[in-house]
Scaffold this motif. Structure first.
Motif: not given
Length: 238
Positions: A28-32
């Motif tokens: 989720s952090y990477l996708e954001r």
């Protein structure tokens, strides 16, 4: 004409961890931050995805069940030079060295900050693949060792030496300024980038792997010399 989707053009990161909540959090952090992310908790599946999806970075847990992270990294290195960040839940130095010895570029010890992981992924993907100012000439020689920075080739006695991206980048940084002693921090900034945060002794491990692949005895080096109290340099002794 088909217009590529943002996911098709975004940098790709494969997250491999059997702790599903942690893997989802990292993803989720990477996708954001704009990365295209795939997640798996299985080592064999990770190998297959690395081969078919061709990520730029793999975030790889060392302690996977069945096919562990070491074996995954070793296998991936037979067909890909993508960056690998190894995750380990153990703090023993041997775990870090084992991960790096099979071709990982960096490591993080659990628990870690997802923001720090994202920063390291970004730093890796920003790393230049050739000399940025063009001042480097191909074929820098140190006796029987030739370092071709433009072609990213290394030969020893006319035979090719297989290096990981990070091993090559460390060697190229040293070869760029023969006889100049680099501190660990200077090598970190040259190879990993000025924003990198972590254990600077990571440099020592990669230098040790370079020496092994070059047949360079640390006690009587031909190529990479330890400068006590400073770091490392290339070139003959005084």
């Amino acid at each position: 004409m088909t217009i590529p989707s943002p996911r098709d053009t975004a940098p790709r990161v494969l997250v491999v961890d059997d702790e599903a909540p942690l893997a989802r959090l990292v993803a989720s952090y990477l996708e954001r931050e704009g990365f295209a992310v795939e997640v798996t908790g299985d080592g064999q599946d990770a190998i297959e995805r690395a081969r078919s999806w061709r990520p730029g970075v793999i975030v790889l847990d060392l302690g996977l069940p069945n096919v562990d992270g070491v074996e995954v990294c070793r296998t991936v290195r037979t067909f890909s030079d993508c960056y690998v960040i190894m995750l380990t839940a153990r703090v023993e130095e041997v775990d870090k060295i084992v991960g790096l010895s099979v071709g990982a570029d960096d490591y993080l010890t659990k628990p870690f900050s997802p923001r720090e992981l994202v920063a390291r992924v970004r730093a890796m993907l920003r790393r230049p693949r050739q000399d940025p100012d063009g001042s480097h000439q191909p074929g820098v020689r140190f006796g029987p060792l030739t370092v071709d920075v433009v072609g990213r080739d290394v030969t020893l006695d006319g035979e090719a030496v297989e290096l990981t991206r990070t091993e090559f980048d460390v060697l190229a940084a040293l070869a760029a300024r023969p006889h100049v002693a680099f501190s660990r921090r200077q090598l970190i900034e040259a190879v990993w980038g000025p924003g990198w945060v972590g254990d600077e002794h990571l440099v020592d491990v990669h230098v040790a792997h370079l020496r092994r692949k070059l047949g360079d005895d640390a006690s009587a080096p031909r190529f990479i010399r330890t400068v006590r109290g400073v770091g490392y340099r290339m070139g003959p002794g005084k």
